[in-house]
Scaffold this active site. Structure first.
Site, PDB file in Angstrom:
ATOM      1  N   CYS A   2       0.821  -1.211   0.000  1.00  0.00           N
ATOM      2  CA  CYS A   2       0.000   0.000   0.000  1.00  0.00           C
ATOM      3  C   CYS A   2       0.851   1.255   0.000  1.00  0.00           C
ATOM      4  CB  CYS A   2      -0.853   0.068   1.246  1.00  0.00           C
ATOM      5  SG  CYS A   2      -2.063  -1.192   1.368  1.00  0.00           S
ATOM      6  N   GLU A 490       8.953 -14.940 -11.063  1.00  0.00           N
ATOM      7  CA  GLU A 490       8.318 -13.674 -10.692  1.00  0.00           C
ATOM      8  C   GLU A 490       7.763 -12.922 -11.896  1.00  0.00           C
ATOM      9  OE1 GLU A 490      10.377 -11.432  -7.031  1.00  0.00           O
ATOM     10  OE2 GLU A 490      11.784 -11.915  -8.608  1.00  0.00           O
TER      11      GLU A 490
HETATM   12  N1  HGA Z   1      -5.320  -3.890   5.736  1.00  0.00           N
HETATM   13  C1  HGA Z   1      -5.630  -2.871   4.799  1.00  0.00           C
HETATM   14  C2  HGA Z   1      -4.365  -2.246   4.199  1.00  0.00           C
HETATM   15  C3  HGA Z   1      -3.490  -3.276   3.564  1.00  0.00           C
HETATM   16  C4  HGA Z   1      -2.044  -2.889   3.315  1.00  0.00           C
HETATM   17  O1  HGA Z   1      -1.427  -2.099   4.014  1.00  0.00           O
HETATM   18  N2  HGA Z   1      -1.395  -3.538   2.309  1.00  0.00           N
HETATM   19  O2  HGA Z   1      -0.034  -3.274   2.013  1.00  0.00           O
HETATM   20  C5  HGA Z   1      -6.534  -3.391   3.700  1.00  0.00           C
HETATM   21  O3  HGA Z   1      -6.617  -4.606   3.479  1.00  0.00           O
HETATM   22  O4  HGA Z   1      -7.193  -2.582   3.073  1.00  0.00           O
END
Ligand code: HGA
Length: 610
Positions: A2, A490
Site C-alpha cells: 500500500c 516472478e
Molecule cells: N489492511 C488494509 C491495508 C493493507 C495494506 O497495508 N497492504 O499493504 C486493507 O486490506 O485494506
C-alpha cells in the site's frame, strides 16, 4: 505494497495526489482512491485497477481541492473491490487511508456497530475511521481523536486522515509502517515513501514509532507516543526525480539491470575510499561490536535471502565463522538456540520488510544485541532498529523484481566478510589489497556481462513457450541458480526451480525431458568438472541445456548444449557477475511472453505485511 500520499496546500492538490500515487504504483497494488475536503464536503473517488483509471474518474467528477489524501491498496482484509478501496469515510465527515493491518479489528467492529456505526467494507481499516469519528463526536479535536484512537489499535499502521469540519488540517500516525512528512514552500505533505512527494520537496521528517502529526499548509507539528510535541530532524532525501523516470528504457527492471555497474561503483565508493575493510564502514562502534563475534545469523526474505546464502560461503570460507541463513518468516516463529556472541545480519532492500523486521525484534528478545542491517533505504525501520548499518547505494529500485539491490547487497556482504576476517586475523594486508582490487574491477566485469544481452534475448525466444525450467549451480553459485529461478517465476510466470547441480539425481532428474530447459551456471572454479558431469547426466536424458560458462573455461557447445560465454572468471566475486545473465534471461523471457514486467501479478515491492 500500500502507498499513502497526502497534501495540504493552497493550490488544487488532486493532480499532485494522482502523480504521487503513480510514483507509488511500483510498490504493487490492486485498487486506488483519493478523498479531498472541498468546501464543506468530503468527496471521494475510488477505482479497482490502475491509477490512470482513478485519474480519469477524478477528472470526470471535477475533483479539485487544496487538501486531500490518496492511497494505493494491496488488499489484506477484504477482496479487491471498490467498496474496500481506501479512503474510508465515516458518517460522511472524515476520510482515512491506512497501510498495515489492524489486528483487533473484529472486537473494534463489534464495539462500533453497537455504538451505531454502519460498515460499508470488509476491511480492517474501516474501524479506524469510525473510531476517530467516535472520539471526535465526544468533543476531541481531529488530532486528539486520532491520538485516542490509535492507543486502542493493535497491529501496524500508517494513517492519514482529513475531516470536512477542519478544511485545512491533515493528521497522521505511524506504528510499524513507514510514514514521513514532507516540508514544502507554503504547502506540506505526508507520504509512505519519499518518491510520492519528490516532485514538490526533498525535505522530509521521518515519523518514529508511535508518532502522530498535524500538518497544515503552513505548519507541521509532530507528537511522540506520549502525545508530547517533539522536534524531529529534517532530512534532505537524495532520491532524485530522474531516478524515478524510465529514460530510454522499456521497463524499470531493464533500467535497473543496466544501472548495476554504477550502483556497484557507488556502493564500493566508501570501501575503496577507506582504502580497506575498515570496520567503521558499518558504523562508529562496529570494531567493538564485531570484534568478538563467534557466529553469524543472517535473516532475510526472497532475493535478499539468496544474497545471504551466497554470503554464507564467503563468511565461512574467508572469515572462518559459522554462518546460518534463515528465511525471516520462519526464524521469527521458531524456538532458536541463540548464542550470545552471535552477529545478526538482516538484509532488506526497503528496510521495511515486515517479516525481517519482526525476526530482528525476535532476535533482540533472545538477547542478541549485535545487530547489523544491510539496506537500500535510509532511515527505514530495519536500520533504525539495528546497532550497525550498511546502506547500499543502489538508488531507487522501482521494478518489483530486485536486481541492483541484490548485487549491491552482495558487495556489502563481501565487505562484511572481509572486515570480520581482518578482525579475526584471517587475512593479511596483501590478501586485503587483492580483495579490494577484485572489488575495483567488479563494475567492469558486470558491464561485460551486460553486453551479453543480445545473445540472451535469443535464448529467451526458446524459453518463452515453456512451462517449466530448472536452474543448476554449485557452491556459491547455487544461490545464483535459486535467484535465476525466482526471477523467471516472478516476471514470466514460468515455473522454475533452482537446484544444487549435485542434487539432480536425488529427485529433479525425473522431470528432465526435451521440454525442460535446464540453465546451468558454470563458472571456471574448482567445481567446474563436477558441473560438467552433471551436464552430461541431463544430456543423457534428453534435456536442453543453456550454459553460462566463463570465457576462460574452454567450455564449448555440443548437441543439446548451448553456451554463452560470460566474462573471464573473477574469483570470489563471481556470483555477482553471474547474477547478471540470469536477470537478463528472466527479463527477456517476460518480454517475449508479454507480461507486466515491472508489476508482476500478485506481487508487491516492499512487503510490509506478514
Ligand atoms: N489492511 C488494509 C491495508 C493493507 C495494506 O497495508 N497492504 O499493504 C486493507 O486490506 O485494506
Amino acid at each position: 505494497m500500500c502507498g499513502i500520499v497526502g497534501a495540504a496546500a493552497s493550490r488544487d492538490v488532486v493532480p499532485f495526489l494522482v502523480d504521487g500515487l503513480k510514483r507509488l504504483e511500483y510498490r504493487g497494488y490492486d485498487s486506488a482512491g483519493i478523498a479531498v475536503v472541498a468546501g464543506e464536503d468530503v468527496r471521494r473517488v475510488r477505482r479497482t485497477g490502475r491509477v490512470s483509471e482513478l485519474e480519469a474518474a477524478a477528472a470526470a467528477e471535477g475533483l479539485h481541492a487544496p487538501l486531500g489524501i490518496g492511497h494505493t491498496r494491496w488488499a489484506t482484509h477484504g477482496g479487491v473491490t471498490e467498496s474496500n478501496a481506501h479512503p474510508h469515510i465515516s458518517v460522511g465527515e472524515l476520510a482515512l487511508v491506512h497501510n498495515g493491518i489492524i489486528e483487533n479489528h473484529e472486537q473494534q467492529r463489534q464495539r462500533l456497530q453497537a455504538l451505531g456505526y454502519a460498515f460499508e467494507s470488509q476491511t480492517d481499516t474501516e474501524v479506524v475511521a469510525h473510531l476517530i469519528h467516535h472520539y471526535r463526536a465526544q468533543g476531541a479535536s481531529l488530532l486528539g481523536a486520532l491520538q485516542r484512537a490509535v492507543k486502542e489499535l493493535h497491529g501496524a499502521y500508517a494513517l492519514a486522515v482529513i475531516d470536512r469540519r477542519d478544511p485545512g488540517v491533515l493528521v497522521a500516525a505511524r506504528m510499524g509502517c513507514p510514514l514521513l512528512v514532507g516540508l514544502g514552500e507554503g504547502e506540506n505533505f505526508v507520504a509512505s515513501d519519499v518518491s510520492a512527494i519528490v516532485s514538490a520537496t526533498r525535505r522530509v521528517i521521518y515519523l518514529e514509532e508511535g508518532d502522530t502529526a498535524q500538518v497544515t499548509r503552513d505548519a507541521v507539528q509532530v507528537y511522540d507516543a506520549g502525545d508530547a510535541p517533539v522536534v524531529r530532524e529534517v532530512h534532505v532525501s537524495d532520491v532524485s526525480l530522474a531516478s524515478l523516470e524510465l529514460g530510454p528504457y522499456r521497463h524499470f527492471m531493464q533500467k535497473e539491470i543496466h544501472e548495476q555497474p554504477r550502483a556497484l561503483g557507488d556502493t564500493l565508493e566508501g570501501i575503496v575510499d577507506a582504502g580497506g575493510f575498515d570496520p567503521a564502514l558499518f558504523g562508529k562502534d562496529a570494531a567493538e561490536v564485531l570484534a568478538d563475534v563467534e557466529s553469524v545469523q543472517i535473516l532475510a526474505c526472497g532475493t535478499s535471502y539468496y544474497a545471504g546464502l551466497v554470503a554464507r560461503y564467503w563468511i565461512e570460507a574467508i572469515a572462518g565463522l559459522p554462518c546460518a541463513v534463515d528465511i525471516a518468516s520462519e526464524y521469527r516463529y521458531r524456538p532458536v538456540a541463540a548464542t550470545a556472541r552471535q552477529l545478526v545480519v538482516t538484509i532488506s532492500q526497503s528496510g521495511e520488510t515486515l517479516d525481517t523486521l519482526e525476526a530482528l525484534k525476535y532476535a533482540g528478545s533472545l538477547g542478541l544485541v549485535r545487530t547489523l542491517a544491510i539496506c537500500n533505504v535510509p532511515e527505514s525501520a530495519i536500520p533504525r532498529a539495528s546497532r550497525l548499518v550498511f546502506y547500499t547505494r543502489a538508488g531507487a529500485e522501482i521494478g518489483v523484481a530486485s536486481t541492483k539491490a541484490f548485487t549491491t547487497q552482495l558487495v556489502a556482504l563481501f565487505a562484511l566478510t572481509c572486515v570480520l576476517a581482518r578482525l579475526r586475523g584471517r587475512i593479511d594486508a596483501a590478501q586485503e589489497a587483492a580483495y579490494l582490487d577484485e572489488l575495483r574491477h567488479l563494475p567492469g566485469s558486470v558491464q561485460h556481462a551486460l553486453n551479453l544481452e543480445p545473445q540472451i534475448a535469443l535464448w529467451a525466444e526458446q524459453f518463452a513457450p515453456r512451462q517449466h525450467a530448472l536452474f543448476l549451480g554449485r557452491g556459491m553459485h547455487y544461490p545464483i541458480a535459486l535467484e535465476g529461478a525466482l526471477k523467471l517465476k516472478e516476471i514470466s510466470y514460468i515455473h522454475a526451480e533452482g537446484y544444487p547441480a549435485g542434487e539432480l539425481k536425488h529427485g529433479p532428474l525425473a522431470l528432465v525431458d526435451e521440454q525442460m530447459p535446464v540453465v546451468v551456471i558454470a563458472p571456471n572454479d574448482a567445481l567446474l568438472e563436477k558441473v560438467k558431469s552433471n551436464i552430461q547426466e541431463v544430456r543423457a536424458r534428453g534435456g536442453q541445456m543453456y550454459v553460462f560458462a566463463d570465457a576462460d573455461s574452454h567450455f564449448g557447445p555440443s548437441e543439446q548444449v548451448q553456451v554463452i560465454r560470460t566474462p573471464r572468471h573473477v574469483g570470489t566475486l563471481s556470483p555477482i557477475v553471474h547474477a547478471i545473465p540470469v536477470q537478463l534471461l528472466a527479463y527477456h523471457v517476460a518480454l517475449a511472453r508479454g507480461t507486466d514486467v515491472d508489476k508482476p501479478r500478485n506481487l508487491a515491492k516492499s512487503v510490509t505485511v506478514e
